[in-house]
Design a protein around this motif. Structure first.
Motif, PDB file in Angstrom:
ATOM      1  N   TRP A  85       7.023 -11.741   8.851  1.00  0.00           N
ATOM      2  CA  TRP A  85       7.167 -10.605   9.760  1.00  0.00           C
ATOM      3  C   TRP A  85       7.867 -10.992  11.061  1.00  0.00           C
ATOM      4  CZ3 TRP A  85       2.314 -11.538   7.305  1.00  0.00           C
ATOM      5  CH2 TRP A  85       2.091 -10.725   6.198  1.00  0.00           C
ATOM      6  N   HIS A  91       2.165 -15.863  11.863  1.00  0.00           N
ATOM      7  CA  HIS A  91       1.534 -14.962  10.895  1.00  0.00           C
ATOM      8  C   HIS A  91       2.367 -15.027   9.616  1.00  0.00           C
ATOM      9  CE1 HIS A  91       0.235 -10.571   9.782  1.00  0.00           C
ATOM     10  NE2 HIS A  91      -0.329 -11.465   9.009  1.00  0.00           N
ATOM     11  N   VAL A  93       2.392 -15.307   5.400  1.00  0.00           N
ATOM     12  CA  VAL A  93       1.640 -15.139   4.162  1.00  0.00           C
ATOM     13  C   VAL A  93       2.484 -15.699   3.037  1.00  0.00           C
ATOM     14  CG1 VAL A  93       0.811 -13.410   2.529  1.00  0.00           C
ATOM     15  CG2 VAL A  93       0.192 -13.244   4.929  1.00  0.00           C
ATOM     16  N   ASP A  97       0.108  -9.722  -1.850  1.00  0.00           N
ATOM     17  CA  ASP A  97      -0.603  -9.146  -2.983  1.00  0.00           C
ATOM     18  C   ASP A  97       0.393  -8.557  -3.995  1.00  0.00           C
ATOM     19  OD1 ASP A  97      -2.239  -5.993  -3.066  1.00  0.00           O
ATOM     20  OD2 ASP A  97      -2.581  -7.642  -4.463  1.00  0.00           O
ATOM     21  N   LEU A  98       1.372  -7.816  -3.473  1.00  0.00           N
ATOM     22  CA  LEU A  98       2.352  -7.122  -4.321  1.00  0.00           C
ATOM     23  C   LEU A  98       3.686  -7.074  -3.577  1.00  0.00           C
ATOM     24  CD1 LEU A  98       0.268  -3.965  -5.301  1.00  0.00           C
ATOM     25  CD2 LEU A  98       1.034  -5.712  -6.902  1.00  0.00           C
ATOM     26  N   ASP A  99       4.762  -6.882  -4.332  1.00  0.00           N
ATOM     27  CA  ASP A  99       6.040  -6.557  -3.706  1.00  0.00           C
ATOM     28  C   ASP A  99       5.949  -5.218  -2.992  1.00  0.00           C
ATOM     29  OD1 ASP A  99       7.723  -8.708  -4.460  1.00  0.00           O
ATOM     30  OD2 ASP A  99       8.039  -7.853  -6.450  1.00  0.00           O
ATOM     31  N   ALA A 100       6.704  -5.068  -1.911  1.00  0.00           N
ATOM     32  CA  ALA A 100       6.911  -3.733  -1.340  1.00  0.00           C
ATOM     33  C   ALA A 100       7.548  -2.850  -2.421  1.00  0.00           C
ATOM     34  CB  ALA A 100       7.826  -3.822  -0.126  1.00  0.00           C
ATOM     35  N   SER A 101       7.330  -1.552  -2.323  1.00  0.00           N
ATOM     36  CA  SER A 101       7.837  -0.678  -3.401  1.00  0.00           C
ATOM     37  C   SER A 101       9.359  -0.727  -3.492  1.00  0.00           C
ATOM     38  CB  SER A 101       7.325   0.748  -3.227  1.00  0.00           C
ATOM     39  OG  SER A 101       7.709   1.267  -1.994  1.00  0.00           O
ATOM     40  N   THR A 104      10.316  -3.645  -5.685  1.00  0.00           N
ATOM     41  CA  THR A 104      10.100  -3.320  -7.101  1.00  0.00           C
ATOM     42  C   THR A 104      11.216  -2.417  -7.621  1.00  0.00           C
ATOM     43  OG1 THR A 104       7.713  -3.582  -6.948  1.00  0.00           O
ATOM     44  CG2 THR A 104       8.517  -2.149  -8.694  1.00  0.00           C
ATOM     45  N   ARG A 108      13.865  -3.145 -10.560  1.00  0.00           N
ATOM     46  CA  ARG A 108      13.987  -2.241 -11.709  1.00  0.00           C
ATOM     47  C   ARG A 108      15.444  -1.896 -11.981  1.00  0.00           C
ATOM     48  NH1 ARG A 108      14.321   2.983 -13.259  1.00  0.00           N
ATOM     49  NH2 ARG A 108      14.696   3.781 -11.161  1.00  0.00           N
ATOM     50  N   ALA A 190       5.969   1.615   1.483  1.00  0.00           N
ATOM     51  CA  ALA A 190       4.792   0.843   1.070  1.00  0.00           C
ATOM     52  C   ALA A 190       5.167  -0.633   1.024  1.00  0.00           C
ATOM     53  CB  ALA A 190       4.307   1.313  -0.298  1.00  0.00           C
ATOM     54  N   ALA A 296      -0.815   0.305  15.136  1.00  0.00           N
ATOM     55  CA  ALA A 296      -0.355  -0.339  13.896  1.00  0.00           C
ATOM     56  C   ALA A 296      -0.611  -1.845  13.929  1.00  0.00           C
ATOM     57  CB  ALA A 296       1.131  -0.063  13.669  1.00  0.00           C
ATOM     58  N   SER A 299      -4.833  -5.147  14.626  1.00  0.00           N
ATOM     59  CA  SER A 299      -5.481  -6.316  14.015  1.00  0.00           C
ATOM     60  C   SER A 299      -4.648  -7.569  14.243  1.00  0.00           C
ATOM     61  CB  SER A 299      -5.689  -6.080  12.518  1.00  0.00           C
ATOM     62  OG  SER A 299      -6.540  -4.966  12.331  1.00  0.00           O
ATOM     63  N   GLU A 300      -3.328  -7.432  14.218  1.00  0.00           N
ATOM     64  CA  GLU A 300      -2.451  -8.571  14.497  1.00  0.00           C
ATOM     65  C   GLU A 300      -2.685  -9.053  15.926  1.00  0.00           C
ATOM     66  OE1 GLU A 300      -1.697  -5.904  12.844  1.00  0.00           O
ATOM     67  OE2 GLU A 300      -0.627  -6.500  11.018  1.00  0.00           O
TER      68      GLU A 300
ATOM     69  N   LEU B  98      -5.591  -9.037   6.773  1.00  0.00           N
ATOM     70  CA  LEU B  98      -6.126  -8.572   8.050  1.00  0.00           C
ATOM     71  C   LEU B  98      -6.965  -7.322   7.798  1.00  0.00           C
ATOM     72  CD1 LEU B  98      -2.861  -8.611  10.207  1.00  0.00           C
ATOM     73  CD2 LEU B  98      -4.834 -10.088  10.584  1.00  0.00           C
ATOM     74  N   THR B 104     -10.561  -2.737  12.925  1.00  0.00           N
ATOM     75  CA  THR B 104     -10.520  -3.517  14.171  1.00  0.00           C
ATOM     76  C   THR B 104     -10.969  -2.662  15.354  1.00  0.00           C
ATOM     77  OG1 THR B 104      -8.793  -4.979  13.362  1.00  0.00           O
ATOM     78  CG2 THR B 104      -8.952  -4.731  15.754  1.00  0.00           C
ATOM     79  N   ALA B 190      -2.516   1.840   9.443  1.00  0.00           N
ATOM     80  CA  ALA B 190      -2.142   0.470   9.052  1.00  0.00           C
ATOM     81  C   ALA B 190      -3.312  -0.164   8.310  1.00  0.00           C
ATOM     82  CB  ALA B 190      -1.793  -0.351  10.292  1.00  0.00           C
ATOM     83  N   ARG B 295       6.488   6.487  -5.389  1.00  0.00           N
ATOM     84  CA  ARG B 295       7.125   5.423  -4.613  1.00  0.00           C
ATOM     85  C   ARG B 295       6.079   4.503  -3.961  1.00  0.00           C
ATOM     86  NH1 ARG B 295       9.630   9.546  -6.548  1.00  0.00           N
ATOM     87  NH2 ARG B 295      11.779   9.054  -7.096  1.00  0.00           N
ATOM     88  N   SER B 299       4.800  -0.607  -7.158  1.00  0.00           N
ATOM     89  CA  SER B 299       4.480  -1.995  -7.508  1.00  0.00           C
ATOM     90  C   SER B 299       3.144  -2.081  -8.231  1.00  0.00           C
ATOM     91  CB  SER B 299       4.457  -2.861  -6.245  1.00  0.00           C
ATOM     92  OG  SER B 299       5.735  -2.844  -5.644  1.00  0.00           O
ATOM     93  N   ARG B 303       2.555  -3.506 -12.090  1.00  0.00           N
ATOM     94  CA  ARG B 303       1.641  -4.600 -12.398  1.00  0.00           C
ATOM     95  C   ARG B 303       0.417  -4.138 -13.193  1.00  0.00           C
ATOM     96  NH1 ARG B 303       0.966  -8.489  -8.130  1.00  0.00           N
ATOM     97  NH2 ARG B 303      -1.032  -9.529  -8.327  1.00  0.00           N
TER      98      ARG B 303
END
Lengths: 421, 421
Positions: A85, A91, A93, A97-101, A104, A108, A190, A296, A299-300, B98, B104, B190, B295, B299, B303
Motif C-alpha cells: 500500500w 504495512h 502483507v 487473502d484473495l486477489d482484488a476483483s 481476477t 480471466r 473490492a 477508512a 485501524s491503520e 486489521l 477500531t 473499511a 464484481r 475472486s 476460488r
C-alpha cells in the motif's frame, strides 16, 4: 525487430491469432525493459514471476487481453504477490487473502501480471521513490507514480491506477501517457485499499488511446467504441475549476493547442463558465477526502501511526476535527453540482477541455505536484481522460484532460480518438 | 439484582461513573446469557475472550461506550477473532490483517467485543443456523441474523448489522428490536466485506431506541439528539414501495396502530403517493445489487464457487449477464428518484411510515423472509429505523419503519423517540 512500445493491445491480439507472436513475447520484452530501466526509474515495488500461460476460456473476440502485460498499483490486493500500500514496508502483507476483483477479471481475460507498481503511501501525497522517465530529477506525479512512469518508459503497455484526488490524470500528464478515470463506480474496487470511498476511482494508464478503448471494452464487456476522424458538431467547453488559479504558460499553450486542433477538426469551441459554486467544490473535495480517509484508515493509524508520514497524519487529523454536519454539507453541495453540471452539459457541451495539471512535472522528488485541477472532477465522479498532446522545449509532456458527464465514458473516448488517432 | 435487558447504554455509563457497576459487569452478564441461550438460538459464529479493561482516553462525556458489550456481524473484519463472512467455514480467515474501522472506533470509545454474530453467506440470502428468539421454528430474518437474534434475546445490548437489501430492517422487525440504518455512507465500511458498495450500509440493532440515539452520537461525534414527547406539526406520510404488493393483515394492523399513535401525539398523517417510478426502484435495486455483487465477489467465486449456495450463484450469474448500460440506467433512475423524493419530502412530509416486512417472521428456517419493503429505501440511501411496536396474538413482533430523507438521521431518531420513550 518488433518495437514493442508501438504495439497496441489489439495489434498484439491479431499477431497472436496469426501465430506471429507467442503469448509470452510481450511479457518477456517488458521484463527486459524493466531490467534495463528500473535502476533509474524505480517504478516497481515487486515483480511477478514468469506466468504460466493458459489461453482464456469463453472470452468474446475483441475482449481478450491474452498475453497483455499489466502493472498493478500496489494498493491493489494480489494473492500471489506482496502488497505494501505504498507504506515503505511498514504495512506489508506477503499474501493477501484473495486477489482484488479487478486482478481476477484481468486474469480471466488472459492478461499477465507484470508486478506491483509503486504507489505513494496509501495513495495519498507522501512521495515515493519513483522518478519521471522524461527527467529523473522530476516527480512522475502521484499517487499512481509507478504505473504512470512504467507505462511512459515502455516497461509495460498497461498499468492500473486509482484516483481519489488527482492520482491518474496528474501523473499521466507529467509522464506523457494516456490516463483514463471512468465514471465513479464503473469498475469494482473490492480488494483496492480505500482512501475515500466516495472518491476512489479505479482506472488505468496506456501509451495509446486506442488501448484505453480496448481496455474499456474488455473490462466492462461493452460494445466497441466508435473512432472519429472529424469533430463536426461536437461542442467543446474550455473550462478550469477552480477558476481562481492560473495554470502555467506551458499548460495554457497545451490547452490552446488542443482547442485549435479540435476546432480544425470541426468542433465548436466555447467557454464553460461554471461559476463560483464550482470553485467551492475544491474545498468540498478536501472535506470529503479528509472525513472519509480518517475513517477508512482508522485501524491503520491505530497500528502504524508512529510510522506514517506527516502529510498523511495531517490529513487524518483534519478529518478527525470535521463534524458529520460539515461532511454531509459537502456531500449535498456535490449532489447539487452534479445536477447543475448535467444540465449545463446537456444544453451546451459534449465535453469539457481542461488543464490536467498546473504545468509540466515540477523539479525534485519532494512533492508529487499539485492535484488542484482534478479535485472537482473526481468529486463529481465524471469520466476524465488525459491526452499527452503537448511537449515543452525541454522535452517534458504537458497533458490536457477531456471531461464528459457521468455515464458518457464511451462518448468521451470516442471524441478523444479524433485527437490521438 | 440488575435486569440487564432493561439497562440502557447511558444508564450503564451513569452507573459506572457512580461506582455502582464494574466495567466488566455487563459483559459477564451477557456471557452468562449467551451460555444459557446459544444452544437454542445459535446467534454466534465465535465468542470473544474476556477483554482486558482500559478506560477510553480522550472520549467526550456522552460519547463513551465504556464497558458496552457489542456483537459484530461476521462479515466485519476483526484482527483478533476469525471471520467467515457467513460462508459456513469454506472461506474462513483466522486473523484479518486489521480490524474493520468500525471495530477500531468502537474500541476507541471503550466498547467491548462480545464475539462475531452469525451472518448469511456473504450477507446475501442463503439462511444461516440462527433461530428466532420468539419462536425457534421461525427465521430471525437475514442477513444480520445473529445480530438481530442476539439483541432480541438479551445476549448483548448492541450488535452491528449491514443492509444491502433489507438486512437490518427485516430481521429487526422479525426479532422485535430497534434496527437503524443510517444515511448511506455515514459510517465507514473499511474492513466490511462488500456485497454491493452502492447499497452496503453499516448500522446496528439495539433493544432500546434511546440506545440508538446514544450510538449515533458516539459513533458520529454528533451533538445529543433531542427527544420528543409530542409530534405536533410533524407531517407523516403513509407509504409502501412497491405499491403493487399487499402486506399481511398483521403488518397492516401494525401500520395502522403506529399511525394512530402518531396522530394521537399530534402528528398530521397523510398518504404519500410516490407513483410508478418508485415501484420500479425495486427492479433497479436488483440490477445494481446483481451487477455490483458479481464484481465485488469475483475472486471469491473464482476460488469458492463450487461451495457457494445456489441463491448466491444465481445472483452472481444474473450480474454476469447484465450490461454496463443496464447498470448505468439503474443508477440514473436512482438519482432521479432521490431528487424527486427530496422534493416531495421537503414539501409534504417530515417522515414516511412504511412496512418493515410483509408480516411476522415466516415459519421455518429455509428462507430469511422477503426484503421487498426495504429494497427501494436501501437503494435511495435514506435513513430507516425499525420500531417494534406491534405483537401478534402468537407473541410475534411486527415492526414498522420510519424513513426520512438522506442526512435527516437525527430528525428521524428524534421523531421516533415520541413512539418509544
Amino acid at each position: 525487430m518488433t518495437d514493442w512500445t508501438q504495439m497496441t493491445l489489439a495489434g498484439f491480439q491479431r499477431g497472436l491469432s496469426r501465430g506471429e507472436f507467442a503469448p509470452l513475447d510481450w511479457w518477456r520484452a517488458c521484463r527486459e525493459r524493466i531490467d534495463a530501466l528500473e535502476p533509474t526509474l524505480q517504478a516497481w515495488e515487486c515483480q511477478a514471476p514468469e506466468p504460466a500461460i493458459t489461453a482464456p476460456d469463453g472470452v468474446k473476440p475483441g475482449q481478450s487481453l491474452f498475453g497483455i502485460p499489466v502493472g498493478i498499483k500496489d494498493i491493489i490486493d494480489t494473492a500471489r504477490l506482496p502488497t505494501t500500500w505504498g507504506t515503505r514496508g511498514y504495512h506489508r502483507v506477503a499474501q493477501s487473502d484473495l486477489d482484488a476483483s479487478i486482478v481476477t477479471e484481468l486474469a480471466r481475460l488472459g492478461a499477465l501480471p507484470m508486478g506491483k507498481t509503486v504507489s505513494t503511501e496509501y495513495a495519498y501525497f507522501q512521495p515515493s521513490k519513483t522518478r519521471n522517465p522524461h527527467d529523473p530529477t522530476r516527480t512522475p506525479g502521484g499517487s499512481s507514480s509507478g504505473s504512470a512512469a512504467a507505462v511512459a518508459a515502455g516497461m509495460v503497455p498497461v498499468a492500473l491506477g486509482t484516483q481519489t484526488v488527482g492520482s491518474i490524470i496528474r501523473p499521466a500528464s507529467y509522464c506523457g501517457v494516456v490516463g483514463f478515470k471512468p465514471t465513479h463506480g464503473t469498475l469494482g474496487v473490492a480488494g483496492v485499499k480505500a482512501l475515500a470511498p466516495s472518491l476512489d476511482t479505479l482506472g488505468w494508464f496506456t501509451r495509446h488511446l486506442e488501448d484505453s478503448r480496448t481496455l474499456f471494452r474488455a473490462l466492462t464487456g461493452s460494445p466497441p467504441i466508435r473512432t472519429l476522424t472529424r469533430l463536426d458538431g461536437v461542442r467543446v467547453g474550455l473550462c478550469q475549476v477552480p477558476s481562481t488559479h492560473s495554470p502555467s504558460p506551458e499548460t495554457a499553450t497545451a490547452l490552446k493547442g488542443a482547442g485549435e486542433k479540435m476546432a480544425a477538426l470541426g468542433a465548436d469551441i466555447g467557454t464553460a463558465e461554471l461559476g463560483a459554486s464550482f470553485d467551492e467544490l475544491v474545498a468540498h473535495q478536501r472535506v470529503i477526502l479528509a472525513y472519509e480517509a480518517t475513517r477508512a484508515l482508522a485501524s491503520e493509524r491505530e497500528r502504524f501511526g508512529a510510522l506514517m508520514s506527516s502529510p498523511l497524519l495531517a490529513l487524518l487529523d483534519e478529518g478527525q476535527n470535521l463534524t458529520l454536519a460539515t461532511y454531509w454539507q459537502a456531500r449535498q453541495a456535490t449532489e447539487r453540482a452534479r445536477i447543475e453540471l448535467s444540465q449545463q452539459l446537456a444544453e451546451r457541451f459534449d465535453v469539457l477541455l481542461a488543464p490536467s495539471a498546473p504545468g509540466a512535472a515540477p523539479e525534485g522528488l519532494a512533492s508529487t505536484g499539485d492535484p488542484i485541477y482534478s479535485r472537482a472532477w473526481t468529486l463529481l465522479g465524471v469520466p476524465c481522460v488525459n491526452l499527452p498532446l503537448h511537449w515543452t522545449p525541454l522535452g517534458l509532456p504537458v497533458g490536457v484532460q477531456l471531461i464528459a458527464d457521468r455515464y458518457q465514458d464511451q462518448r468521451l473516448l470516442s471524441i478523444a480518438s479524433a485527437l490521438m488517432p
